[in-house]
Motif scaffolding. Sequence first.
Motif, mmCIF file in Angstrom:
data_model
loop_
_atom_site.group_PDB
_atom_site.id
_atom_site.type_symbol
_atom_site.label_atom_id
_atom_site.label_comp_id
_atom_site.label_asym_id
_atom_site.label_seq_id
_atom_site.Cartn_x
_atom_site.Cartn_y
_atom_site.Cartn_z
ATOM 1 N N CYS A 161 -7.899 -4.154 -10.025
ATOM 2 C CA CYS A 161 -6.609 -4.814 -9.887
ATOM 3 C C CYS A 161 -6.585 -6.089 -10.731
ATOM 4 C CB CYS A 161 -6.350 -5.150 -8.418
ATOM 5 S SG CYS A 161 -4.843 -6.116 -8.138
ATOM 6 N N LEU A 204 -8.780 0.003 -8.047
ATOM 7 C CA LEU A 204 -7.449 0.593 -7.963
ATOM 8 C C LEU A 204 -7.529 2.028 -7.481
ATOM 9 C CD1 LEU A 204 -5.884 -0.620 -11.345
ATOM 10 C CD2 LEU A 204 -5.433 -1.535 -9.068
ATOM 11 N N ASP A 205 -6.504 2.449 -6.756
ATOM 12 C CA ASP A 205 -6.431 3.858 -6.377
ATOM 13 C C ASP A 205 -5.385 4.551 -7.248
ATOM 14 O OD1 ASP A 205 -3.895 3.253 -5.366
ATOM 15 O OD2 ASP A 205 -4.653 2.939 -3.331
ATOM 16 N N GLU A 241 -2.470 5.476 -6.617
ATOM 17 C CA GLU A 241 -1.080 5.088 -6.397
ATOM 18 C C GLU A 241 -0.764 3.703 -6.948
ATOM 19 O OE1 GLU A 241 0.009 5.499 -2.321
ATOM 20 O OE2 GLU A 241 -0.947 7.459 -2.106
ATOM 21 N N ALA A 242 -1.744 3.038 -7.506
ATOM 22 C CA ALA A 242 -1.519 1.696 -8.047
ATOM 23 C C ALA A 242 -0.588 1.770 -9.258
ATOM 24 C CB ALA A 242 -2.843 1.061 -8.444
ATOM 25 N N CYS A 281 -2.988 -3.448 -7.402
ATOM 26 C CA CYS A 281 -3.215 -2.677 -6.177
ATOM 27 C C CYS A 281 -2.019 -2.773 -5.232
ATOM 28 C CB CYS A 281 -4.492 -3.145 -5.481
ATOM 29 S SG CYS A 281 -4.372 -4.783 -4.722
ATOM 30 N N LYS A 282 -1.995 -1.907 -4.225
ATOM 31 C CA LYS A 282 -0.862 -1.868 -3.304
ATOM 32 C C LYS A 282 -0.698 -3.171 -2.538
ATOM 33 C CE LYS A 282 -2.205 2.015 -1.423
ATOM 34 N NZ LYS A 282 -2.260 3.180 -0.500
ATOM 35 N N SER A 283 -1.806 -3.776 -2.134
ATOM 36 C CA SER A 283 -1.744 -5.035 -1.396
ATOM 37 C C SER A 283 -1.126 -6.145 -2.245
ATOM 38 C CB SER A 283 -3.155 -5.444 -0.945
ATOM 39 O OG SER A 283 -3.122 -6.708 -0.316
ATOM 40 N N SER A 306 0.736 -5.710 -4.872
ATOM 41 C CA SER A 306 2.119 -5.320 -5.173
ATOM 42 C C SER A 306 3.062 -5.784 -4.078
ATOM 43 C CB SER A 306 2.226 -3.804 -5.341
ATOM 44 O OG SER A 306 1.588 -3.369 -6.517
ATOM 45 N N ARG A 307 2.623 -5.651 -2.815
ATOM 46 C CA ARG A 307 3.452 -6.103 -1.694
ATOM 47 C C ARG A 307 3.608 -7.622 -1.731
ATOM 48 N NH1 ARG A 307 0.645 -1.843 1.086
ATOM 49 N NH2 ARG A 307 -0.981 -3.293 1.767
ATOM 50 N N GLU A 367 6.054 -8.478 -4.422
ATOM 51 C CA GLU A 367 7.416 -8.179 -3.974
ATOM 52 C C GLU A 367 7.963 -9.313 -3.120
ATOM 53 O OE1 GLU A 367 9.917 -4.688 -1.589
ATOM 54 O OE2 GLU A 367 7.761 -4.472 -1.942
#
Length: 245
Positions: free
Chosen positions: A27, A34-35, A37-38, A43-45, A47-48, A51
């Motif tokens: 990330c 990274l998974d 879906e990144a 990373c998703k965390s 990204s949130r 946002e």
Amino acid sequence: MMKWIKCVLARLGEWMDDLLFPQHVLCLCCDHALDDEAADGVCKSCSRKLERLAIAQEALEAREDRLLPEGIDYIHAAYVYEGPARKLIHRLKYESVRAAAVPLAAQMALLPSGEEEIIVPVPTDRKRRRRRGFNQSSLLAQHIADTLGMEMKEALVRVDTRRPQTGLSARERRENLVGCMMASDAVSGKRVLLVDDVCTTGATVQEAARALREAGAKSVGVFTAARSSGDSDGEKDPFAMLPRQ
């Protein structure tokens, strides 16, 4: 021949960047793996968190009633200059990680704009560009231009070198930049979207807008990756102290 050499050197720089900073694996904000879906190297965390920073900046601008710097029609920022947004900008600006421009520019491209016809990045001086390997604002501007289907033109240049803005007061920032930029006639009669990485006091974009207007720009709107309320010394945002229109 010279153009070919520059192209080869640019590709070599990108290859070295990928080798030294494996942004497709880790990330860009937190260095966690990274998974699948990144998105955009984040990373998703994170990204949130980004946002939330974008929502906070949008709410801040909706509440504000401030006097804009002379010659500028609007200033919109993608993020509040905190957390992962700050990390991305530092990666881009001080660690020369080109990939950090992608998530920043993606959010910048969603900002509200007018009827701009050309995107122009805020320039950096030759010494900083040589040390970094690129102009971070140009990188952001090109990604935005590609997304919006607009022309990007490096129509602004630094005509001399000034001391860094970091640590200067609002008045010192303005005085430090007076007369340091010049624009080409490529902006004459055009509505310009000016792109920069961070807006603190607005001194840099104000000087850029002055040069663009002098070259005949019809209007100047500004996109920045983030908006800072002050520098590391705790300087307050002078816009908050200006009289309301």
